[in-house]
Scaffold this active site. Structure first.
Site, short mmCIF file in Angstrom:
data_model
loop_
_atom_site.label_atom_id
_atom_site.label_comp_id
_atom_site.label_asym_id
_atom_site.label_seq_id
_atom_site.Cartn_x
_atom_site.Cartn_y
_atom_site.Cartn_z
N ALA A 64 0.93 -1.30 0.10
CA ALA A 64 0.15 0.13 -0.04
C ALA A 64 0.78 1.32 0.12
CB ALA A 64 -0.82 -0.01 1.22
N ASP A 65 0.40 2.12 -0.36
CA ASP A 65 0.90 3.60 -0.36
C ASP A 65 -0.32 4.66 0.20
OD1 ASP A 65 3.55 4.94 -0.74
OD2 ASP A 65 2.49 6.23 -2.03
N THR A 66 0.11 5.33 0.96
CA THR A 66 -0.72 6.40 1.56
C THR A 66 -0.21 7.92 1.34
OG1 THR A 66 -1.41 4.84 3.20
CG2 THR A 66 -2.15 7.19 3.79
#
Length: 183
Positions: free
Chosen positions: A70-72
């Site tokens: 994931a990347d936020t």
């Protein structure tokens, strides 16, 4: 058939905490990647692409496991606020967010049985108007270091939040409700 383990392709302690909260059978392995943002894509697709970039290097190593990456990113007025470079950059971000609504987007990649799927989620956060003293006191905690948008919502910055519209866990680092449906 033995249940496959989930490989969490992340060094984020917050994502590990979320996996533990939901009692998922997982282990952590990740490869540092150069995060390349494709400016031709929407913000959502850009972050999904980064999540794919994080997951793919593990695909051959874990052919019989599910890989999650994931990347936020915090976004404000179409500007992506990544991790601050230093204290003054963190101060700039917090001053910008003070009294305003921002959107936190997480792009997620799930690789299972060599099939790659990606999705994203967005949560709107409204910060109260922050005083100079509140910002300086927060910066003194160093909690902002390594955090997109210069804050950790599950930490001391929770006092800045006036309203949350969407999934709080998405802001922490993974939209678990959506992810569990994928898994």
């Amino acid at each position: 058939m033995k249940q496959s383990k989930i490989i969490l392709a992340s060094s984020s302690p917050r994502r590990k905490e979320l996996f533990e909260k939901y009692h998922l059978n997982y282990s952590v392995d990740f490869v540092d990647t150069d995060e390349v943002l494709d400016e031709n894509l929407t913000l959502f697709k850009r972050l999904e692409n980064i999540a794919i970039q994080k997951a793919k290097p593990l695909q051959e190593k874990y052919t019989h496991h599910t890989i999650v990456a994931a990347d936020t990113m915090v976004t404000f007025n179409q500007e992506m606020l990544g991790k601050p470079k230093d204290r003054s950059d963190a101060k700039r971000m917090l001053q910008m967010l003070s009294g305003h609504k921002q959107t936190v987007i997480t792009g997620v990649c799930v690789i299972k049985d060599q099939h790659i799927a990606s999705f994203s989620d967005a949560t709107d956060i409204l910060f109260k108007k922050l005083s100079e003293e509140e910002i300086e006191n927060y910066l003194d905690t160093n909690e902002w270091e390594g955090k997109a948008g210069a804050y950790a919502i599950q930490g001391k910055a929770s006092q800045f939040v006036e309203n949350i519209d969407g999934d709080l866990e998405n802001v922490i680092g993974l939209p678990m409700y959506k992810l569990l449906n994928y898994l």
